[in-house]
Design a protein around this motif. Structure first.
Motif, PDB file in Angstrom:
ATOM      1  N   ASP A   1       0.960   8.792   7.663  1.00 35.80           N
ATOM      2  CA  ASP A   1      -0.092   7.780   7.763  1.00 35.80           C
ATOM      3  C   ASP A   1      -0.884   7.808   6.460  1.00 35.80           C
ATOM      4  O   ASP A   1      -1.742   8.669   6.246  1.00 35.80           O
ATOM      5  N   ARG A  56     -10.967  14.914   8.391  1.00 39.48           N
ATOM      6  CA  ARG A  56     -11.408  13.568   8.710  1.00 39.48           C
ATOM      7  C   ARG A  56     -12.068  13.543  10.093  1.00 39.48           C
ATOM      8  O   ARG A  56     -13.155  12.999  10.274  1.00 39.48           O
ATOM      9  N   LYS A  99     -18.989   0.329   6.875  1.00 39.51           N
ATOM     10  CA  LYS A  99     -17.858   0.334   5.949  1.00 39.51           C
ATOM     11  C   LYS A  99     -17.212   1.711   6.018  1.00 39.51           C
ATOM     12  O   LYS A  99     -17.388   2.567   5.152  1.00 39.51           O
ATOM     13  N   THR A 100     -16.448   1.908   7.097  1.00 43.43           N
ATOM     14  CA  THR A 100     -15.992   3.259   7.430  1.00 43.43           C
ATOM     15  C   THR A 100     -14.916   3.789   6.496  1.00 43.43           C
ATOM     16  O   THR A 100     -14.623   4.983   6.505  1.00 43.43           O
ATOM     17  N   THR A 101     -14.355   2.903   5.665  1.00 44.82           N
ATOM     18  CA  THR A 101     -13.289   3.396   4.779  1.00 44.82           C
ATOM     19  C   THR A 101     -13.799   4.390   3.743  1.00 44.82           C
ATOM     20  O   THR A 101     -13.014   5.139   3.174  1.00 44.82           O
ATOM     21  N   VAL A 102     -15.104   4.397   3.512  1.00 50.88           N
ATOM     22  CA  VAL A 102     -15.626   5.333   2.501  1.00 50.88           C
ATOM     23  C   VAL A 102     -15.416   6.785   2.930  1.00 50.88           C
ATOM     24  O   VAL A 102     -15.553   7.705   2.131  1.00 50.88           O
ATOM     25  N   ILE A 103     -15.044   6.954   4.170  1.00 49.09           N
ATOM     26  CA  ILE A 103     -14.829   8.320   4.644  1.00 49.09           C
ATOM     27  C   ILE A 103     -13.766   9.023   3.819  1.00 49.09           C
ATOM     28  O   ILE A 103     -13.803  10.233   3.621  1.00 49.09           O
ATOM     29  N   MET A 104     -12.814   8.244   3.280  1.00 52.21           N
ATOM     30  CA  MET A 104     -11.755   8.867   2.490  1.00 52.21           C
ATOM     31  C   MET A 104     -12.317   9.558   1.258  1.00 52.21           C
ATOM     32  O   MET A 104     -11.782  10.553   0.799  1.00 52.21           O
ATOM     33  N   ASN A 150      -3.226   6.293   5.393  1.00 54.15           N
ATOM     34  CA  ASN A 150      -4.667   6.080   5.424  1.00 54.15           C
ATOM     35  C   ASN A 150      -5.445   7.362   5.689  1.00 54.15           C
ATOM     36  O   ASN A 150      -6.661   7.387   5.554  1.00 54.15           O
ATOM     37  N   SER A 151      -4.744   8.401   6.089  1.00 55.74           N
ATOM     38  CA  SER A 151      -5.508   9.612   6.399  1.00 55.74           C
ATOM     39  C   SER A 151      -5.051  10.813   5.580  1.00 55.74           C
ATOM     40  O   SER A 151      -5.489  11.925   5.818  1.00 55.74           O
ATOM     41  N   TYR A 208     -21.290   4.268   5.127  1.00 57.77           N
ATOM     42  CA  TYR A 208     -20.429   4.502   6.285  1.00 57.77           C
ATOM     43  C   TYR A 208     -21.108   4.025   7.553  1.00 57.77           C
ATOM     44  O   TYR A 208     -20.528   3.309   8.368  1.00 57.77           O
ATOM     45  N   GLU A 251       0.831  -1.210   0.000  1.00 57.57           N
ATOM     46  CA  GLU A 251       0.000   0.000   0.000  1.00 57.57           C
ATOM     47  C   GLU A 251       0.861   1.254   0.000  1.00 57.57           C
ATOM     48  O   GLU A 251       0.522   2.252  -0.631  1.00 57.57           O
TER      49      GLU A 251
END
Lengths: 465, 446
Positions: free
Chosen positions: B360, B434, B409-414, B362-363, B405, B328
């Motif tokens: 990070d 975020r 499926k909290t990853t859609v926050i991105m 992811n954020s 979300y 990743e």
């Protein structure tokens, strides 16, 4: 024409074949409820004497078929003739059961069999032996003993059995009914409690050849639950244009190895008459040789127990059923034989060598089928023997399957059809064909059947009724 | 004083992340699920049930084999490995023995040493036993989950080689996406064969004779314990040989409390597995076209990528290794490079930034890295209320994502963060955005 014949027979509707029953139901000559009741009445009269059914379902719908108790039926106790599974109620149906249900067939009951389909007489069942409807002092053959006896006694329209080394053909022969072991890979084994996985096949036991063809059509064909039965092209379909011109042009091979020492004179005479009949019907009969036949039984009793020793490890009493001390003596004997044959240091001398013999036997057949279309001979060297006669002599019992075992090793189709009587007991003619040529085997059987009336003979069961 | 060297080989079991199990249709994703909820007649070994081969698993096994430079057998066979254990419902494991799917591979370690791979074969996992008080409970959720066994030749001579091999293998499996390769969860399990031999003093003596015995270290659940067990075992065996003792084949486990290995099974007690060809399954035939197709579709492997970074991008070896692990990070790095090109930000700057700031990934969005490097902090929106306003707008515009979300499926926050960043023309701190979004989304009133 068909109709009048049917109406004539309707008096005894339990004598109707599957195809006649379907026809009569279509014509509303009787209802499914009446049909079921007629069979259930017969079962309740005859079963106490003959010990054919281990479980009876009082249905009012469907065309009643009897199912060998080694084929799992959802919600219906399935024991495989063993104490180990005396409390086993399967949570699923075998593929063949689902396929029959789709065609309006119902399960009228589960039939008695040798424990885990190991035996040749029906006497290895933990629930007592089944008796031969032709003579209750005789064995019905095995291991699909109840399935063959139930058809012979008109206690179901047809039945399903399983055949690993002759377990459909031999009891069909002893009980005077039609029994087909299909080609290996033609019918899904999913849901049939395995004896020996590379041998087992499920097949119909019926009142006539046409019925066997119909049941095979319903049950055969690729199944995504049996990796050895995948090809949709191997689905068996009814051919509308069947041979109607007799057997002209057909080459029938008669293996000399099937007429040697051990073949009962009375049986030999009947089989030879049947072969003459085939010749009369136009077939060209030639003597052939299957040179490795004599090693068949030995190879079989290495390979089959080997697979058994592994297949039966799951009966540990942890997830279902009872503990292993409940195994009868024949399963125990085979498990021990198999474990020995597979052990390191012995594998090459036993399992690997037997596997080579299996290949040689397969090649015997392939070579012969380049010259002939079908092979015919006796199903069994004798007619049904007395209850108790061979039960203490396993080797004698094993040798009684010498004519059915080679086809099992080769995975080819084999049919047993009634062809006469010796000592007042039925004799079956065995017809073998090329792998996946079940069609021809059935056609030859049907032409013979139409030219004779052995299949119409019924045992006299008045002794009980 | 003699000098000794260890001779070691590894067997690694890898649980594949396929959708369904190896031989039935049950979900293979069993981790954390209620006991015996992922079961059917097949994986419970009920009478009458039969196995059916999962092609996805075979394909993943072939990928592993090819990535390890193995030959893929066009014809291979499943066999039954027979033994009794309550977690093994059929009384045998369907495995491969004489005809494995992939053979004769190799992998190169950091010290440039080549470890030969004997085989990569396909098999199935067992159930799981839990001992509670005097009782043993069995969970069959894991029963029948596809397992790949990777066996090396006895080529390891140092413990650090084992460590390096395991790490490389784990990275490879993750790059291929065939397994989560999480040791804690048991996705990847190690067994070691350890023996020691005297190092010959003369240079002319042939040195490659293998010791006559080997000790198998089994049932050791963590990588740390395995390393400890191997280290202990080497010392124990040298000591024994020095005393003139004769060592014999045996299986040993690891006692973490006493920090020592202990005997589990001697040679006499070794199982005879009575392998024979699985009669329920046909031969496994893989045609060469398929093998070629799989080979062509393999992703760039971590060591190849790392080398490319060194040669093409002129990144230092150590840095290239950091940037390629995990995959990743490499993907993120390559995305930032793309943006960097547009804005005239160079490879080195980006690499240094990612490594030194321990970003990070992811954020943060790749574009933001470029912004940060260019110091375009001018006009950054720091006002929380203003950001909240924009965030609310984005939430209103994306009702579907909000539902997804809230379903977990909290990853859609991105995606939402991205939308806010777009609206602010990148003038916001993504981490802060975020935070605000999470707050709003977790407030059912919004």
């Amino acid at each position: 024409m068909q109709k009048s014949k049917l109406q004539f027979k309707i008096q005894n509707l339990t004598e109707l074949t599957l195809i006649e029953t379907i026809q009569a139901l279509k014509e509303k000559q009787f209802s499914e409820e009446e049909l079921n009741k007629a069979y259930l009445d017969r079962i309740s009269t005859l079963n106490p004497e003959l010990n054919i059914f281990l479980e009876v379902k009082k249905n009012t719908r469907g065309i009643p078929a009897a199912i060998k108790d080694i084929i799992v039926t959802k919600g219906i106790r399935t024991t495989a003739g063993s104490k180990i599974l005396s409390n086993f109620i399967p949570p699923y149906n075998a593929t063949v059961i689902d396929r029959l249900l789709e065609h309006g067939i119902s399960v009228i009951g589960k039939t008695n069999c040798d424990e885990f389909a190991m035996g040749s007489s029906g006497e290895n069942s933990a629930y007592g032996p089944t008796k031969n409807p032709w003579d209750p002092t005789k064995v019905p053959g095995g291991t699909s003993s109840g399935s063959a006896a139930s058809v012979a006694g008109d206690m179901c329209v047809f039945s399903l059995g399983t055949d690993t080394g002759g377990s459909i053909r031999q009891p069909a022969s002893f009980c005077g009914v039609v029994g087909l072991k299909p080609s290996y890979g033609r019918v899904s084994r999913y849901g049939t409690i395995a004896m020996a996985s590379s041998f087992d096949q499920i097949g119909p036991i019926t009142k006539c050849v046409d019925d066997a063809r119909m049941v095979l059509e319903w049950t055969s064909g690729g199944d995504s639950y049996d990796a050895n039965c995948q090809k949709e092209k191997e689905k068996f379909t009814l051919q509308p244009s069947r041979l109607q011109v007799g057997l002209k042009g057909l080459k029938v091979g008669v293996p000399k190895e099937y007429f040697g020492k051990g073949l009962d004179k009375g049986v030999e005479k009947i089989i030879k008459e049947a072969i003459l009949k085939l010749e009369e019907l136009g077939a060209e009969v030639v003597e052939i040789t299957l040179p490795h036949t004599e090693y068949g039984v030995a190879a079989y009793y290495i390979l089959v127990p080997s697979e058994i020793s592994s297949n039966y490890a799951r009966f540990d009493g942890i997830r279902f059923g009872h503990a292993r001390d409940q195994f009868g003596s024949e399963p125990k004997r085979r498990i021990m034989l198999g474990i020995f044959a597979l052990s390191s240091g012995f594998y090459d001398d036993y399992f690997a060598k037997a596997a080579k013999v299996r290949t040689l036997i397969k090649q015997d057949f392939e070579r012969v089928f380049e010259k002939v279309d079908v092979i015919v001979g006796p199903v069994s060297p004798t007619v049904a023997w007395n209850l108790g006669e061979k039960i203490d002599d396993p080797l004698k019992m094993y040798l009684s399957d010498a004519y059915t075992i080679p086809a099992s090793l080769a995975g080819i189709p084999g049919l047993s059809i009634p062809c006469g009587f010796a000592d007042n007991l039925p004799v079956g003619l065995q017809i073998l064909g090329k792998h996946m040529n079940d069609e021809l085997v059935l056609n030859v059987g049907e032409i013979y059947e139409q030219a004779t009336d052995w299949h119409l003979k019924k045992p006299d069961l008045r002794f009980k009724i | 004083m003699n000098t000794y060297e260890p001779v070691m080989g590894l067997e690694v079991h890898v649980e594949l992340n396929t959708k369904s199990k190896m031989f039935c249709r049950c979900s293979a994703d069993y981790f954390g699920k209620g006991p015996n909820t992922h079961t059917c007649p097949v994986c419970l070994g009920l009478p009458g049930s039969l196995p059916f081969i999962n092609k996805e698993a075979i394909n993943k096994c072939i990928q592993i084999g090819l990535a390890l430079n193995c030959e893929v057998s066009e014809k291979s066979l499943f066999e039954r490995k027979n033994y009794f254990y309550p977690d093994l419902p059929k009384g045998y494991q369907i495995s491969q023995y004489r005809w494995p799917l992939c053979i004769n591979g190799k992998i190169t370690l950091e010290n440039r040493k080549v470890i030969r791979i004997n085989r990569v074969h396909q098999e199935e996992d067992t159930g799981k036993l839990t001992h509670q008080g005097g009782e043993t409970l069995i969970d069959f959720n894991r029963s029948g989950v596809p397992l790949v066994e990777i066996v090396t030749e006895p080529d390891f001579r140092e413990v650090k080689e084992i460590r390096d091999y395991a790490k490389k293998l784990q990275q490879l499996l993750r790059y291929l996406g065939v397994s989560n390769a999480d040791m804690e969860k048991g996705d990847m399990r190690l067994e070691a064969n350890v023996s020691v031999r005297q190092v010959q003093s003369s240079k002319f003596k042939v040195q490659n004779e293998l010791p006559k015995y080997r000790i198998e270290l089994k049932n050791i659940n963590s990588f740390r314990f395995m390393v400890a067990a191997v280290e202990y075992e080497i010392k124990r065996q040298i000591k024994a040989l020095e005393k003139g003792e004769k060592l014999a084949q045996e299986t040993r486990g690891w006692d973490e409390d006493k920090k020592c290995t202990y005997l589990q099974r001697s040679k006499e007690e070794a199982h005879d597995y009575r392998y024979f060809p699985e009669p329920d399954l046909p031969e496994l035939i893989i045609d060469s076209q398929n093998i070629k197709k799989t080979r062509d579709s393999l992703p760039e492997l971590p060591w190849d990528k790392s080398k490319r970074y060194e040669s093409e991008l002129e990144i230092k070896k150590a840095d290239a290794q950091i940037l390629t692990d995990p995959k990743e990070l490499a993907d993120f790095f390559e995305a930032v490079l793309e943006h960097g090109k547009k804005h005239g930000v160079g490879v080195k700057e980006i690499a240094n930034y990612l490594i030194n700031k321990r970003v990070d990934i992811n954020s943060v969005l790749p574009t933001q890295i470029i912004e940060d490097i260019k110091g375009k902090k001018v006009g950054v929106i720091g006002d929380k209320e203003e950001l909240e306003k924009i965030a609310k707008e984005v939430i209103d515009e994306n009702p579907n994502l909000v539902i997804v979300y809230r379903e977990g499926k909290t990853t859609v926050i991105m995606v939402l963060v991205g939308a806010v960043m777009k609206k602010t023309l990148g003038k916001a701190d993504a981490a802060k955005v975020r935070e605000i979004l999470v707050e709003l989304l977790n407030d059912p009133g919004v």
